[in-house]
Scaffold this active site. Structure first.
Site, PDB file in Angstrom:
ATOM      1  N   HIS A  52      -6.710   7.069  -0.844  1.00 22.89           N
ATOM      2  CA  HIS A  52      -6.570   6.462   0.480  1.00 22.89           C
ATOM      3  C   HIS A  52      -5.646   7.301   1.333  1.00 22.89           C
ATOM      4  O   HIS A  52      -4.806   8.052   0.833  1.00 22.89           O
ATOM      5  CB  HIS A  52      -6.055   5.022   0.383  1.00 22.89           C
ATOM      6  CG  HIS A  52      -4.739   4.899  -0.316  1.00 22.89           C
ATOM      7  ND1 HIS A  52      -4.612   4.948  -1.685  1.00 22.89           N
ATOM      8  CD2 HIS A  52      -3.486   4.747   0.168  1.00 22.89           C
ATOM      9  CE1 HIS A  52      -3.336   4.825  -2.018  1.00 22.89           C
ATOM     10  NE2 HIS A  52      -2.639   4.710  -0.899  1.00 22.89           N
ATOM     11  N   HIS A  69      -3.134   6.951   4.782  1.00 23.33           N
ATOM     12  CA  HIS A  69      -2.432   6.045   5.701  1.00 23.33           C
ATOM     13  C   HIS A  69      -2.471   6.617   7.121  1.00 23.33           C
ATOM     14  O   HIS A  69      -2.288   7.825   7.314  1.00 23.33           O
ATOM     15  CB  HIS A  69      -0.950   5.936   5.328  1.00 23.33           C
ATOM     16  CG  HIS A  69      -0.673   5.367   3.975  1.00 23.33           C
ATOM     17  ND1 HIS A  69      -0.293   4.061   3.786  1.00 23.33           N
ATOM     18  CD2 HIS A  69      -0.700   5.922   2.737  1.00 23.33           C
ATOM     19  CE1 HIS A  69      -0.084   3.838   2.488  1.00 23.33           C
ATOM     20  NE2 HIS A  69      -0.330   4.961   1.830  1.00 23.33           N
TER      21      HIS A  69
HETATM   22  P1  5GP Z   1       0.342   4.104  -1.658  1.00 21.19           P
HETATM   23  O1  5GP Z   1       1.793   3.812  -1.916  1.00 21.19           O
HETATM   24  O2  5GP Z   1      -0.485   4.045  -2.920  1.00 21.19           O
HETATM   25  O3  5GP Z   1       0.103   5.369  -0.872  1.00 21.19           O
HETATM   26  O4  5GP Z   1      -0.152   2.961  -0.680  1.00 21.19           O
HETATM   27  C1  5GP Z   1      -0.752   1.785  -1.095  1.00 21.19           C
HETATM   28  C2  5GP Z   1      -0.799   0.888   0.123  1.00 21.19           C
HETATM   29  O5  5GP Z   1      -1.741  -0.143  -0.118  1.00 21.19           O
HETATM   30  C3  5GP Z   1       0.521   0.223   0.464  1.00 21.19           C
HETATM   31  O6  5GP Z   1       0.920   0.572   1.785  1.00 21.19           O
HETATM   32  C4  5GP Z   1       0.237  -1.270   0.315  1.00 21.19           C
HETATM   33  O7  5GP Z   1       0.889  -2.054   1.277  1.00 21.19           O
HETATM   34  C5  5GP Z   1      -1.264  -1.318   0.461  1.00 21.19           C
HETATM   35  N1  5GP Z   1      -1.885  -2.402  -0.274  1.00 21.19           N
HETATM   36  C6  5GP Z   1      -1.692  -2.716  -1.583  1.00 21.19           C
HETATM   37  N2  5GP Z   1      -2.441  -3.781  -1.930  1.00 21.19           N
HETATM   38  C7  5GP Z   1      -3.133  -4.133  -0.819  1.00 21.19           C
HETATM   39  C8  5GP Z   1      -4.082  -5.163  -0.565  1.00 21.19           C
HETATM   40  O8  5GP Z   1      -4.431  -5.972  -1.413  1.00 21.19           O
HETATM   41  N3  5GP Z   1      -4.599  -5.214   0.701  1.00 21.19           N
HETATM   42  C9  5GP Z   1      -4.239  -4.339   1.666  1.00 21.19           C
HETATM   43  N4  5GP Z   1      -4.802  -4.485   2.879  1.00 21.19           N
HETATM   44  N5  5GP Z   1      -3.338  -3.351   1.458  1.00 21.19           N
HETATM   45  C10 5GP Z   1      -2.791  -3.259   0.229  1.00 21.19           C
END
Ligand code: 5GP
Ligand code: ZN
Length: 137
Positions: free
Chosen positions: A100, A102
């Site tokens: 993913h 951001h």
């Molecule tokens: P990472 O730290 O892996 O780059 O980002 C994961 C992101 O996914 C975080 O910003 C977190 O808030 C988001 N996230 C985790 N679980 C969910 C979910 O169930 N729904 C949504 N919309 N975002 C999520």
């Protein structure tokens, strides 16, 4: 689809999300714990752990979709800037191990911190590392 992957379950519609954009390769949703209002995460539809495992077609298209989303954020929020952030590996802050990207709207003087303390290379170190990396490409 991996059953234990929260993003796969969102893509499958098993877990609800506020969807911003969807096509055959990507789904973009509002982050559930936003760094700022309008924080969007763009998920690959196909499960892969991170950028290093992304297939060519998805990788090629990713920035086009990100640009589309960034333009929509700018138009809707009139933000001053947008960060694209893409974490690979736990050490890099990745918490969901499904690719993913951001998109975080930014404003002059906001309190979001994505910074680091600038380091420095010794004599010839940057050139040597560049050559070592180039040899792997
Ligand atoms: P990472 O730290 O892996 O780059 O980002 C994961 C992101 O996914 C975080 O910003 C977190 O808030 C988001 N996230 C985790 N679980 C969910 C979910 O169930 N729904 C949504 N919309 N975002 C999520
Ligand atoms: Zn997944």
């Amino acid at each position: 689809m991996q059953n234990n992957c929260i993003f796969c379950r969102i893509i499958a519609g098993e877990i609800p999300s506020a969807t911003v954009y969807e096509d055959k390769d990507f789904k973009a949703i509002m982050d559930i714990s936003p760094a700022a209002r309008g924080h969007v995460i763009m998920l690959s539809k196909r499960h892969c752990e991170n950028l290093l495992e992304l297939d060519d077609g998805t990788a090629e298209k990713a920035l086009l979709v990100a640009r589309k989303l960034a333009r929509a954020l700018k138009a809707e929020l009139n933000c001053d800037g947008i960060n694209l952030l893409q974490n690979n590996g736990e050490a890099a802050g990745q918490t969901v191990f499904h690719f993913h990207l951001h998109l975080i709207p930014r404003y002059q003087g906001d309190r979001i911190s994505l910074g680091w303390t600038p380091g420095a290379y010794g004599d010839g170190e940057a050139q040597a590392l560049a050559a070592a990396l180039a040899a792997r490409l």
